[in-house]
Design a protein around this motif. Structure first.
Motif, mmCIF file in Angstrom:
data_model
loop_
_atom_site.group_PDB
_atom_site.id
_atom_site.type_symbol
_atom_site.label_atom_id
_atom_site.label_comp_id
_atom_site.label_asym_id
_atom_site.label_seq_id
_atom_site.Cartn_x
_atom_site.Cartn_y
_atom_site.Cartn_z
ATOM 1 N N ASP A 126 0.855 -1.190 0.000
ATOM 2 C CA ASP A 126 0.000 0.000 0.000
ATOM 3 C C ASP A 126 0.888 1.236 0.000
ATOM 4 O O ASP A 126 1.537 1.542 1.002
ATOM 5 C CB ASP A 126 -0.890 0.003 1.254
ATOM 6 N N PRO A 127 0.968 1.981 -1.128
ATOM 7 C CA PRO A 127 1.884 3.122 -1.199
ATOM 8 C C PRO A 127 1.505 4.236 -0.238
ATOM 9 O O PRO A 127 2.371 4.929 0.284
ATOM 10 C CB PRO A 127 1.779 3.571 -2.652
ATOM 11 N N GLY A 128 0.207 4.432 0.003
ATOM 12 C CA GLY A 128 -0.205 5.489 0.918
ATOM 13 C C GLY A 128 0.330 5.266 2.321
ATOM 14 O O GLY A 128 0.881 6.167 2.949
ATOM 15 N N LYS A 129 0.186 4.044 2.843
ATOM 16 C CA LYS A 129 0.687 3.739 4.175
ATOM 17 C C LYS A 129 2.209 3.789 4.215
ATOM 18 O O LYS A 129 2.806 4.180 5.224
ATOM 19 C CB LYS A 129 0.173 2.371 4.612
ATOM 20 N N ALA A 130 2.836 3.399 3.132
ATOM 21 C CA ALA A 130 4.297 3.469 3.078
ATOM 22 C C ALA A 130 4.766 4.911 3.182
ATOM 23 O O ALA A 130 5.711 5.225 3.914
ATOM 24 C CB ALA A 130 4.798 2.843 1.783
ATOM 25 N N TRP A 131 4.078 5.809 2.490
ATOM 26 C CA TRP A 131 4.462 7.222 2.540
ATOM 27 C C TRP A 131 4.201 7.834 3.903
ATOM 28 O O TRP A 131 4.932 8.718 4.350
ATOM 29 C CB TRP A 131 3.739 8.006 1.452
ATOM 30 N N LEU A 132 3.165 7.380 4.598
ATOM 31 C CA LEU A 132 2.922 7.874 5.959
ATOM 32 C C LEU A 132 4.126 7.604 6.850
ATOM 33 O O LEU A 132 4.522 8.452 7.659
ATOM 34 C CB LEU A 132 1.673 7.215 6.536
ATOM 35 N N LYS A 133 4.713 6.423 6.722
ATOM 36 C CA LYS A 133 5.889 6.086 7.524
ATOM 37 C C LYS A 133 7.091 6.931 7.116
ATOM 38 O O LYS A 133 7.859 7.393 7.962
ATOM 39 C CB LYS A 133 6.218 4.601 7.372
#
Length: 346
Positions: A13-20
């Motif tokens: 999931d790219p969105g969750k990856a970017w949150l981190k």
């Protein structure tokens, strides 16, 4: 639409990856925040005083200084905006009281605005939760269902003269004097608006006592109106662009809406500074706790974000005509594009 390639975390999931990834940029610097506040507030005050001095001594052409003064008032609003997200100083109390003080200058009740803006962040791009802190946007089907009077009203609302002229004047001078939309939401919206109104009256009375009511109106009113129009324009193009994203749950997710429903408004460097880097809006929506002065760091370290939702100054001028969401093509469209279909369905 540009795809995000970061898929190494959270099951791809790219969105969750970017949150981190963005969590590493959330810590503000107190010294930098104080500096940004000083280099915004002091020039605003000096430009205001210089405009008054030019008029006081008969040099009316000096009133052109209201234009850069409006730019610095706009930038003050961007600092107030960061206070609302708790990202200017990273300390809730300090951010809140700084935001409240700035709100007297921007004519924006801080606590009332912060609550509405947080709802905007939580629901941006969600077709089932429109109406709070947003530019009203109808779908083609909703527009088609309106009676002629309703269609005319919507078209007038979305007309550039209303959206960027009459609308901002109404919003900042009148609408924000009462907590519209939160009239029954407890005491805080009322306290916020009434306290801000009282502080505005005291400050205005003091300035009028010093310079006179006519110079005050000739200088400050254009500053507020120019800054207000520019602010509404920025908010408009940050979400009202052709490749923006709207959907309904369960398709709608916060991360995807942030990355694809907010634009990267690629402005010339001086305008980026004056607008507090708010053009990097997709990054801001994904992680609103990142201080505005650290957003360019994110872009520098992760250039793959640069093309996502990117619109230039020239591109943004075409966004004004995009007034309806077409659920079939999943994009904003002009009225001219859908009028043949509307006539055929009639």
């Amino acid at each position: 639409m540009t795809a995000i390639k970061t898929t190494a975390h959270d099951g791809g999931d790219p969105g969750k990856a970017w949150l981190k990834i963005l969590a590493a940029y959330r810590k503000p610097s107190t010294g930098r925040s104080v500096f940004e506040l000083a280099v915004t507030l002091i020039p605003f005050a000096l430009l205001w005083a210089a405009a008054w001095a030019s008029m006081h001594f008969g040099y009316w052409f000096g009133l052109i200084l209201v234009v850069p003064a409006a730019g610095f008032l706009l930038r003050l609003f961007m600092l107030q905006h960061d206070c609302g997200h708790g990202s200017l100083f990273g300390r809730r109390g300090l951010d809140d009281w700084t935001g409240r003080a700035i709100g007297v200058l921007t004519l924006t009740p801080y606590d009332y605005w912060r609550r509405a803006h947080s709802q905007h962040h939580a629901s941006a791009g969600n077709l089932d939760e429109r109406g709070v802190g947003d530019i009203t946007t109808l779908t083609v089907a909703e527009y088609r269902a309106l009676k002629p009077r309703g269609r005319l009203g919507y078209r007038l609302y979305r007309h550039p003269l209303v959206m960027f002229g009459i609308g901002p004047a109404w919003l900042f001078l009148f609408q924000q004097r009462l907590p519209f939309g939160m009239m029954r939401s407890g005491a805080l919206p009322w306290i916020s608006t009434m306290a801000t109104n009282a502080a505005i009256l005291v400050l205005a009375a003091l300035v009028i006592w010093c310079v006179g009511i006519v110079p005050f109106l000739l200088i400050h009113l254009p500053i507020v109106l120019i800054a207000g129009s520019a602010g509404v324009w920025l908010f408009y193009v940050q979400h009202q662009f052709e490749d923006t994203h709207w959907s309904k749950p369960p398709e709608w997710t916060f991360q995807h809406a942030a990355l694809h429903g907010a634009s990267h408004y690629d402005l010339p460097r001086p305008l980026r500074w004056m607008t507090g880097n708010i053009g990097l809006h997709h990054i801001h929506h994904l992680s609103s706790r990142v201080p505005f002065y650290r957003l360019p760091e994110v872009m520098r370290d992760h250039p793959e974000l640069g093309d996502l939702g990117r619109i230039t100054l020239r591109d943004s001028l075409r966004c004004v005509k995009l007034i309806l969401w077409d659920e079939a093509s999943k994009r904003l469209v002009t009225l001219r594009e859908v009028e043949p279909r509307l006539h055929a369905a009639a």
